[in-house]
Design a protein around this motif. Structure first.
Motif, short mmCIF file in Angstrom:
data_model
loop_
_atom_site.label_atom_id
_atom_site.label_comp_id
_atom_site.label_asym_id
_atom_site.label_seq_id
_atom_site.Cartn_x
_atom_site.Cartn_y
_atom_site.Cartn_z
N ASP A 12 0.26 16.77 -13.90
CA ASP A 12 1.01 17.04 -15.21
C ASP A 12 0.87 16.55 -16.97
OD1 ASP A 12 2.46 14.64 -14.94
OD2 ASP A 12 4.81 16.65 -15.08
N LYS A 13 0.38 15.30 -16.66
CA LYS A 13 0.12 15.22 -18.13
C LYS A 13 -1.58 14.91 -18.54
CE LYS A 13 2.27 11.11 -17.20
NZ LYS A 13 3.20 9.98 -15.55
N ALA B 119 0.56 -1.26 -0.16
CA ALA B 119 -0.16 -0.04 0.02
C ALA B 119 1.18 0.72 0.06
CB ALA B 119 -0.80 -0.36 1.36
N SER B 120 0.31 2.31 -0.51
CA SER B 120 1.31 3.82 -0.53
C SER B 120 0.75 4.42 0.53
CB SER B 120 0.76 4.21 -1.68
OG SER B 120 -0.43 4.36 -1.29
N ALA B 121 1.73 5.24 1.24
CA ALA B 121 1.96 5.93 2.19
C ALA B 121 1.03 6.91 2.87
CB ALA B 121 3.45 5.84 3.22
N PRO B 122 0.26 7.32 3.66
CA PRO B 122 -0.95 8.33 3.70
C PRO B 122 0.27 9.66 3.53
CG PRO B 122 -1.70 6.49 4.83
CD PRO B 122 -0.32 5.88 4.66
N ASP B 123 1.47 9.49 3.97
CA ASP B 123 1.96 10.83 4.49
C ASP B 123 2.60 11.37 2.37
OD1 ASP B 123 3.39 9.07 4.76
OD2 ASP B 123 4.80 9.43 5.96
N GLU B 124 2.96 10.48 1.75
CA GLU B 124 4.08 10.29 0.46
C GLU B 124 2.48 10.20 -0.26
OE1 GLU B 124 5.86 6.61 0.54
OE2 GLU B 124 7.11 7.49 1.80
N LYS B 125 0.97 11.45 -0.57
CA LYS B 125 -0.26 10.85 -1.60
C LYS B 125 0.32 12.62 -1.84
CE LYS B 125 -3.19 14.47 1.19
NZ LYS B 125 -4.11 13.77 1.89
N ASP B 126 0.41 13.13 -2.22
CA ASP B 126 1.18 13.82 -2.75
C ASP B 126 2.00 14.14 -3.63
OD1 ASP B 126 -1.12 15.34 -1.51
OD2 ASP B 126 0.01 16.64 -0.10
N PRO B 127 3.13 13.68 -2.85
CA PRO B 127 3.90 13.05 -4.05
C PRO B 127 3.46 11.78 -5.59
CG PRO B 127 5.08 12.64 -2.47
CD PRO B 127 3.80 13.63 -2.09
N PHE B 128 2.79 11.01 -4.78
CA PHE B 128 2.98 9.79 -5.23
C PHE B 128 1.49 9.87 -6.82
CE2 PHE B 128 0.55 5.52 -5.22
CZ PHE B 128 1.87 5.06 -5.69
N PHE B 129 1.22 10.52 -6.17
CA PHE B 129 -0.16 11.39 -6.93
C PHE B 129 0.28 12.28 -8.06
CE2 PHE B 129 -2.08 8.16 -4.27
CZ PHE B 129 -2.72 7.09 -4.63
N ALA B 130 1.65 13.04 -7.18
CA ALA B 130 1.66 14.21 -7.77
C ALA B 130 1.70 14.12 -9.66
CB ALA B 130 3.02 14.96 -7.30
N PRO B 131 2.38 12.73 -10.40
CA PRO B 131 3.08 13.01 -11.83
C PRO B 131 1.33 12.75 -12.38
CG PRO B 131 4.16 11.34 -10.35
CD PRO B 131 3.13 11.59 -9.22
N SER B 132 0.35 12.23 -12.05
CA SER B 132 -0.80 12.21 -12.89
C SER B 132 -1.16 13.71 -13.49
CB SER B 132 -1.63 11.38 -12.46
OG SER B 132 -2.33 11.67 -11.64
N TYR C 52 -3.29 16.04 -20.64
CA TYR C 52 -4.16 14.75 -22.19
C TYR C 52 -5.13 13.79 -21.54
CZ TYR C 52 -0.05 11.68 -20.87
OH TYR C 52 0.57 10.59 -20.30
N ARG C 53 -4.76 13.01 -19.65
CA ARG C 53 -5.98 12.86 -19.47
C ARG C 53 -7.22 13.30 -19.01
NH1 ARG C 53 -1.83 9.37 -14.93
NH2 ARG C 53 -0.81 8.33 -16.42
N HIS C 54 -7.12 14.51 -18.65
CA HIS C 54 -8.08 15.46 -18.59
C HIS C 54 -9.41 14.79 -19.40
CE1 HIS C 54 -6.51 15.86 -15.33
NE2 HIS C 54 -5.86 16.36 -15.56
N PRO C 55 -10.89 15.52 -19.53
CA PRO C 55 -11.19 15.58 -21.05
C PRO C 55 -11.82 16.46 -21.77
CG PRO C 55 -12.76 15.26 -18.71
CD PRO C 55 -11.21 15.30 -18.34
N THR C 56 -11.01 17.60 -20.99
CA THR C 56 -11.16 19.11 -21.02
C THR C 56 -10.96 19.20 -22.97
OG1 THR C 56 -9.55 20.31 -20.45
CG2 THR C 56 -11.74 20.51 -19.59
N PHE C 57 -9.99 18.59 -23.09
CA PHE C 57 -9.37 18.31 -24.74
C PHE C 57 -10.14 17.74 -25.54
CE2 PHE C 57 -5.70 19.75 -22.09
CZ PHE C 57 -5.35 20.83 -22.19
N TYR C 58 -11.56 17.61 -25.43
CA TYR C 58 -12.07 15.88 -26.33
C TYR C 58 -13.50 16.98 -26.78
CZ TYR C 58 -8.45 13.28 -24.74
OH TYR C 58 -7.37 12.87 -24.36
#
Length: 105
Positions: free
Chosen positions: A87-88, A72-85, A90-96
């Motif tokens: 900056d992508k 499991a991911s650690a709760p205190d690492e939630k910001d750096p762990f999920f941050a990579p998504s 293209y994963r957000h539906p605002t461009f479609y």
């Protein structure tokens, strides 16, 4: 004179592994974490989970997973762990372009 049998030595409960219990309900499509328990082995974990967490016949499937086998991911690492998504973009539906006749989006 009959002798009383000597009970077999039992391992203390504190040394039994901890299991996480997941139950899938009759109307559910996925298993939901319902609690934890300690048991001597996998079979005992399933039987005890059945007796403890499905007393009203609400379950159709039980998973008993040793806590040590869960990664499991650690709760205190939630910001750096999920941050990579973040900056992508293209994963957000605002461009479609969504057609007018598509409901509920």
């Amino acid at each position: 004179m009959s002798e009383t049998p000597t009970p077999a030595p039992e391992s203390p409960r504190g040394s039994w592994p901890l299991y996480e219990i997941f139950v899938r309900g009759k109307r559910g499509l996925n298993h939901v974490h319902v609690g934890s328990l300690r048991a001597a082995d996998d079979r005992m974990a399933l039987l005890n989970a059945r007796d403890l967490y499905t007393r009203r016949n609400e379950g159709v499937s039980i998973w008993a997973v040793r806590s040590t086998d869960i990664a499991a991911s650690a709760p205190d690492e939630k910001d750096p762990f999920f941050a990579p998504s973040g900056d992508k973009v293209y994963r957000h539906p605002t461009f479609y372009d969504i057609p007018e006749d598509v409901p509920h989006i």
